[in-house]
Design an enzyme around this catalytic site. Structure first.
Site, PDB file in Angstrom:
ATOM      1  N   LEU A  18      34.614  28.789  43.844  1.00 39.45           N
ATOM      2  CA  LEU A  18      35.674  28.432  43.918  1.00 39.45           C
ATOM      3  C   LEU A  18      36.311  28.416  45.576  1.00 39.45           C
ATOM      4  O   LEU A  18      37.137  27.757  45.238  1.00 39.45           O
ATOM      5  CB  LEU A  18      36.064  29.466  43.045  1.00 39.45           C
ATOM      6  CG  LEU A  18      35.619  29.744  41.472  1.00 39.45           C
ATOM      7  CD1 LEU A  18      36.868  30.787  40.618  1.00 39.45           C
ATOM      8  CD2 LEU A  18      35.860  28.023  40.286  1.00 39.45           C
ATOM      9  N   GLY A  19      35.760  28.913  46.124  1.00 40.98           N
ATOM     10  CA  GLY A  19      36.705  28.864  47.582  1.00 40.98           C
ATOM     11  C   GLY A  19      35.641  30.123  48.473  1.00 40.98           C
ATOM     12  O   GLY A  19      35.226  30.771  48.038  1.00 40.98           O
ATOM     13  N   GLY A  22      35.178  31.557  54.796  1.00 42.71           N
ATOM     14  CA  GLY A  22      34.840  32.420  56.059  1.00 42.71           C
ATOM     15  C   GLY A  22      34.855  34.057  56.083  1.00 42.71           C
ATOM     16  O   GLY A  22      34.069  33.724  56.261  1.00 42.71           O
ATOM     17  N   THR A  26      34.447  33.302  46.494  1.00 47.93           N
ATOM     18  CA  THR A  26      35.064  33.805  45.186  1.00 47.93           C
ATOM     19  C   THR A  26      33.769  32.805  44.882  1.00 47.93           C
ATOM     20  O   THR A  26      33.977  31.457  44.865  1.00 47.93           O
ATOM     21  CB  THR A  26      35.997  33.297  45.604  1.00 47.93           C
ATOM     22  OG1 THR A  26      37.574  34.235  46.858  1.00 47.93           O
ATOM     23  CG2 THR A  26      37.208  33.255  43.186  1.00 47.93           C
ATOM     24  N   LYS A  45      34.700  38.136  44.149  1.00 46.46           N
ATOM     25  CA  LYS A  45      35.490  37.959  44.734  1.00 46.46           C
ATOM     26  C   LYS A  45      34.399  38.583  45.627  1.00 46.46           C
ATOM     27  O   LYS A  45      34.510  40.276  45.566  1.00 46.46           O
ATOM     28  CB  LYS A  45      37.109  38.545  45.612  1.00 46.46           C
ATOM     29  CG  LYS A  45      37.983  37.939  44.803  1.00 46.46           C
ATOM     30  CD  LYS A  45      39.350  38.179  45.449  1.00 46.46           C
ATOM     31  CE  LYS A  45      40.203  37.234  44.689  1.00 46.46           C
ATOM     32  NZ  LYS A  45      41.424  37.962  45.368  1.00 46.46           N
ATOM     33  N   ASP A 144      51.796  37.015  50.272  1.00 48.96           N
ATOM     34  CA  ASP A 144      51.150  35.730  49.878  1.00 48.96           C
ATOM     35  C   ASP A 144      51.005  35.039  48.735  1.00 48.96           C
ATOM     36  O   ASP A 144      50.560  34.248  48.359  1.00 48.96           O
ATOM     37  CB  ASP A 144      49.651  36.230  50.390  1.00 48.96           C
ATOM     38  CG  ASP A 144      48.973  34.635  51.064  1.00 48.96           C
ATOM     39  OD1 ASP A 144      50.027  34.147  52.040  1.00 48.96           O
ATOM     40  OD2 ASP A 144      47.737  34.567  51.481  1.00 48.96           O
TER      41      ASP A 144
END
Length: 396
Positions: A18-19, A22, A26, A45, A144
Site C-alpha cells: 500500500l505504501g 523508504g 505498508t 506496517k 500528522d
C-alpha cells in the site's frame, strides 16, 4: 525483499503493498487466524531496523504500537498485533484493522470536488476524534493530520489513520520532542519541537483548505505566515473566518481545544481570527431572505431531514417559518401533496426563508413545532381522515 503471498508470523499473508516511504513499508494482508473470513483483511506496517533507519524511527514505531493498543474509538483502526522478526534483517511489524475506503489524498488526485457541505462533515468527524484523543489522560496528539491520513470509509464516515508521529504525553513549555510532521500541514511550533492540542487543529485546518482549494497548503501564498486561500474558494463568511482562526500561526490565537472548535463550527457564528478572540460578528450563516430557490446558499448538513412540524401542522408552521410556498397546503386538491413536500424539504426552505441566530436556534424552533405537531396535528389529522373515510363509506 518482501513478496506478495509471503506469510509473516505464520499468520499474516501479505497481498499487495500500500505504501513505502523508504523507512516503512505498508502492506495489505490476510489474517489467516481471523474468525470472520469477511473481515480478515488487515494492514501490516513493517520497519526494517538498520541502514537509514535511526533509533528515533524505531522509538516512534514502538510508541505507535503502544498507544494504538490502548485506544478504543470506532473511527480509529483497531490494534491487532505487534511482532519482531529476526531473519538476517531485523523487522518490526505492527498489525491494524483494515478500513475499506479511499484516502482524501486519493480523492484529491482524481480531482474530487469537495463542497463546503462535505468539508464541514469531514471537519465535524475529525474534531470528534480529536476530542477523544486530546481528552485522554494523558492526552494523545496525532501530529500528522493530512489528506493521506484521513480515510473516507465505505460507510461514509471519516477514519483517522497512521499514528506514526503520535505523542503520548502533554506537551509542556520548553520540552523538546522528536520533530515530526508534514511540511505545509504541521504548524511552526511543531517543527520547533513543541506540540500542543492546537497543533492538531492547525493541521486539520490546513487539510480542509487543501480539500477546498485543491492546492497543497505549502503551495499557497502566505502573508504574515497566514495561508491566503479566500480568493480561491466560494464559502460562507463564517466558515472562512473559522478556518482562518484554525490556522493562525500562533497556537495561542487558535481555538484552545477541539471541543471549542467544534462548538464554534456548529453554532454558525463568525469568529475573529486574531488576538485569540472568539466573538460573534454580524450573522452571516444564513443569507436571510435569499429565497428557497437560491442554490448558492449553503444549508448546514446537521439541520437536514424530515420536519414533523411542517408535515403535521403545515397550515400554522408556514407562518412562523415564512415559507410562503406552503400556502398551497390550503388548496384542497393538492394540500396533502404540499404537506409531504413541507415535511421533506421544510428544513431547507425554512433555513433560507428567514433569519436565524444560530443552528441551535433553528433546531429549537423546529423541535417546538415537532412537539406541537405530534400533540395537536396528529390527532387532528387522524380525526379528519376518520371523518373522510366515514363520509366516503356513507356515500357509497
Amino acid at each position: 525483499m518482501l513478496q506478495a503471498e509471503q506469510i509473516l508470523q505464520e499468520r499474516y499473508q501479505v497481498q499487495r503493498q500500500l505504501g513505502n516511504n523508504g523507512i516503512r513499508q505498508t502492506w495489505l494482508a490476510t489474517d489467516l487466524q481471523a474468525s470472520d473470513a469477511e473481515n480478515s483483511l488487515v494492514v501490516v506496517k513493517l520497519l526494517a531496523f538498520g541502514g537509514t533507519v535511526q533509533w528515533d524511527d524505531l522509538k516512534l514505531f514502538e510508541r505507535e504500537a503502544q498507544i494504538l493498543k490502548q485506544l478504543n474509538h470506532p473511527r480509529i483502526p483497531r490494534y491487532i498485533d505487534y511482532f519482531c522478526i529476526d531473519d538476517r534483517t531485523l523487522w518490526f511489524g505492527l498489525v491494524q484493522e483494515y478500513i475499506p475506503g479511499e484516502s482524501l489524498k486519493e480523492q484529491l488526485i482524481v480531482s474530487k470536488r469537495f463542497t463546503e457541505k462535505r468539508v464541514r462533515k469531514i471537519a465535524i468527524e475529525v474534531l470528534n476524534i480529536l476530542m477523544h484523543l486530546h481528552e485522554l489522560n494523558p492526552g494523545v496528539l496525532h501530529r500528522d493530520i493530512k489528506p493521506s491520513n484521513l480515510i473516507w470509509g465505505e460507510d461514509n464516515h471519516i477514519y483517522l489513520v497512521d499514528f506514526g508521529a503520535v505523542q503520548d504525553k502533554a506537551a509542556k513549555e520548553g520540552v523538546t520532542f522528536t520533530i515530526v510532521g508534514t511540511y505545509g500541514y504541521a504548524p511552526m511550533e511543531q517543527f520547533g519541537g513543541r506540540a500542543v492540542p492546537a497543533s492538531d487543529l492547525y493541521a486539520l485546518g490546513a487539510t480542509l483548505i487543501h480539500l477546498l482549494t485543491g492546492i497543497s497548503p505549502c503551495d499557497l501564498p502566505q502573508q504574515d505566515l497566514r495561508l491566503q486561500f479566500t480568493e480561491r474558494v466560494n464559502l460562507s463568511p463564517s466558515f472562512i473566518s473559522w478556518l482562518q482562526k484554525l490556522t493562525e500561526p500562533a497556537p495561542e490565537q487558535r481555538f484552545a481545544s477541539a471541543s471549542q472548535a467544534l462548538n464554534a463550527l456548529k453554532s454558525g457564528l463568525a469568529v475573529k481570527s486574531a488576538k485569540n478572540q472568539l466573538l460573534p460578528l454580524k450573522e452571516v450563516t444564513n443569507n436571510s431572505g435569499c429565497g428557497i430557490n437560491n442554490y448558492t446558499e449553503t444549508v448546514p448538513e446537521e439541520i437536514l431531514g424530515w420536519n414533523w412540524g411542517a408535515f403535521l401542522l403545515p397550515w400554522l408552521w408556514l407562518w412562523t417559518n415564512q415559507v410562503w410556498f406552503g400556502l398551497f397546503c390550503f388548496v384542497p386538491q393538492i394540500g396533502w401533496i404540499m404537506a409531504i413536500a413541507l415535511g421533506a424539504k421544510g428544513n431547507e426552505w425554512a433555513w433560507k426563508s428567514r433569519q436565524w441566530r444560530s443552528i441551535e436556534h433553528f433546531k429549537a424552533h423546529q423541535r417546538g413545532w415537532a412537539i406541537a405537531g405530534v400533540l395537536i396535528g396528529a390527532p387532528i389529522s387522524i380525526a379528519l381522515w376518520t371523518w373522510a373515510l366515514t363520509a366516503l363509506k356513507s356515500a357509497l
